[in-house]
Motif scaffolding. Structure first.
Motif, short mmCIF file in Angstrom:
data_model
loop_
_atom_site.label_atom_id
_atom_site.label_comp_id
_atom_site.label_asym_id
_atom_site.label_seq_id
_atom_site.Cartn_x
_atom_site.Cartn_y
_atom_site.Cartn_z
N VAL A 13 0.85 -1.19 0.00
CA VAL A 13 0.00 0.00 0.00
C VAL A 13 0.88 1.24 0.00
O VAL A 13 2.07 1.17 0.31
CB VAL A 13 -0.96 0.03 1.21
N LYS A 14 0.29 2.36 -0.34
CA LYS A 14 1.04 3.61 -0.46
C LYS A 14 1.58 4.13 0.87
O LYS A 14 2.72 4.59 0.96
CB LYS A 14 0.14 4.67 -1.10
N THR A 15 0.78 4.04 1.92
CA THR A 15 1.17 4.63 3.21
C THR A 15 2.18 3.74 3.91
O THR A 15 1.94 2.55 4.11
CB THR A 15 -0.07 4.83 4.09
N LYS A 16 3.31 4.36 4.26
CA LYS A 16 4.40 3.61 4.89
C LYS A 16 4.93 4.37 6.10
O LYS A 16 4.82 5.58 6.18
CB LYS A 16 5.54 3.40 3.88
N ARG A 18 8.05 5.86 8.33
CA ARG A 18 9.17 6.68 7.84
C ARG A 18 10.53 6.06 8.08
O ARG A 18 11.53 6.56 7.59
CB ARG A 18 9.13 8.05 8.51
N GLU A 19 10.58 4.96 8.82
CA GLU A 19 11.85 4.34 9.14
C GLU A 19 11.92 2.92 8.59
O GLU A 19 10.89 2.30 8.32
CB GLU A 19 12.10 4.36 10.65
N THR A 20 13.13 2.41 8.45
CA THR A 20 13.34 1.04 7.97
C THR A 20 12.67 0.07 8.94
O THR A 20 12.76 0.23 10.16
CB THR A 20 14.85 0.76 7.86
N ASN A 21 12.02 -0.94 8.38
CA ASN A 21 11.30 -1.95 9.15
C ASN A 21 11.32 -3.26 8.40
O ASN A 21 11.64 -3.29 7.22
CB ASN A 21 9.82 -1.55 9.30
N ALA A 22 10.89 -4.31 9.07
CA ALA A 22 10.54 -5.54 8.34
C ALA A 22 9.42 -5.13 7.39
O ALA A 22 8.55 -4.32 7.75
CB ALA A 22 10.07 -6.61 9.30
N ALA A 23 9.44 -5.65 6.18
CA ALA A 23 8.45 -5.24 5.18
C ALA A 23 7.03 -5.34 5.72
O ALA A 23 6.21 -4.43 5.50
CB ALA A 23 8.61 -6.07 3.92
N LYS A 24 6.72 -6.40 6.46
CA LYS A 24 5.36 -6.57 6.97
C LYS A 24 4.96 -5.46 7.94
O LYS A 24 3.77 -5.22 8.15
CB LYS A 24 5.20 -7.94 7.63
N ASP A 25 5.95 -4.78 8.53
CA ASP A 25 5.67 -3.70 9.47
C ASP A 25 5.84 -2.31 8.86
O ASP A 25 5.53 -1.31 9.49
CB ASP A 25 6.60 -3.81 10.69
N LEU A 26 6.36 -2.24 7.63
CA LEU A 26 6.59 -0.94 6.98
C LEU A 26 5.28 -0.30 6.54
O LEU A 26 5.07 0.89 6.72
CB LEU A 26 7.51 -1.10 5.77
N TYR A 27 4.42 -1.10 5.96
CA TYR A 27 3.17 -0.57 5.40
C TYR A 27 2.16 -0.32 6.50
O TYR A 27 2.11 -1.05 7.49
CB TYR A 27 2.61 -1.56 4.38
N LYS A 28 1.36 0.72 6.31
CA LYS A 28 0.36 1.03 7.34
C LYS A 28 -0.89 1.63 6.70
O LYS A 28 -0.84 2.66 6.05
CB LYS A 28 0.92 1.94 8.42
N SER A 29 -1.95 0.91 6.86
CA SER A 29 -3.29 1.36 6.48
C SER A 29 -4.23 0.30 7.02
O SER A 29 -3.83 -0.84 7.22
CB SER A 29 -3.44 1.50 4.96
N PRO A 30 -5.49 0.66 7.24
CA PRO A 30 -6.43 -0.36 7.70
C PRO A 30 -6.52 -1.54 6.72
O PRO A 30 -6.58 -2.69 7.14
CB PRO A 30 -7.76 0.39 7.78
N LEU A 31 -6.49 -1.27 5.41
CA LEU A 31 -6.55 -2.35 4.42
C LEU A 31 -5.32 -3.24 4.55
O LEU A 31 -5.43 -4.47 4.55
CB LEU A 31 -6.67 -1.79 3.00
N TRP A 32 -4.15 -2.64 4.67
CA TRP A 32 -2.92 -3.43 4.82
C TRP A 32 -3.00 -4.34 6.04
O TRP A 32 -2.68 -5.52 5.97
CB TRP A 32 -1.68 -2.54 4.91
#
Length: 150
Positions: A13-16, A18-32
């Motif tokens: 998803v577009k919203t991420k 701002r810092e490096t994370n495990a990919a599963k924790d980088l994205y943030k949105s209710p849909l994600w």
């Protein structure tokens, strides 16, 4: 749907963060968060479809980025699809007779990804393919998770 998937692919998803994370924790949105929870509830391998990185292991650490398949020309989307199919083939010994569930928008699947996976012998399920609207999709995930007790 019926068949339990052997593998799940979920679109980023577009919203991420701002810092490096495990990919599963980088994205943030209710849909994600619902997509991820659903994928994890199936207790089978799952990967993230990233416009920038291709096929991502959920635990791979990555930094934020701003690339969207929607912004790429058709030829670039086809090249991305070819890359993802190749990466998946290198991680899964054989896709023949595998059931792969894809949870991603049309930009991720209609430029060769779905076709390439079918050509490799996989059965593709896209349970939300005809469901428009993020709210309706979130409701579907919520119901699936409720049924699983997650």
């Amino acid at each position: 749907m019926g068949e339990r998937p052997d593998l799940v692919l979920i679109g980023c998803v577009k919203t991420k963060r701002r810092e490096t994370n495990a990919a599963k924790d980088l994205y943030k949105s209710p849909l994600w968060h619902r997509r991820r929870a659903y994928a994890e509830s199936l207790e089978c391998p799952w990967y993230i479809l990233s416009a920038k990185h291709g096929l991502l292991d959920p635990d791979k650490r990555i930094g934020p980025y701003d690339v969207s398949l929607n912004d790429l020309r058709a030829a670039a989307r086809r090249a991305w699809s070819t890359r993802v199919v190749s990466e998946l083939k290198s991680r899964v010994p054989s896709l023949r007779d595998k059931v792969i569930e894809i949870h991603a928008g049309a930009a991720y699947v209609t430029y060769g990804l779905e076709e390439g996976l079918r050509e490799a012998g996989a059965t593709i399920h896209r349970p939300l393919a005809r469901m428009s609207g993020v709210g309706r999709q979130q409701a579907w995930y919520h119901e699936q998770l409720r049924r699983r007790g997650s």
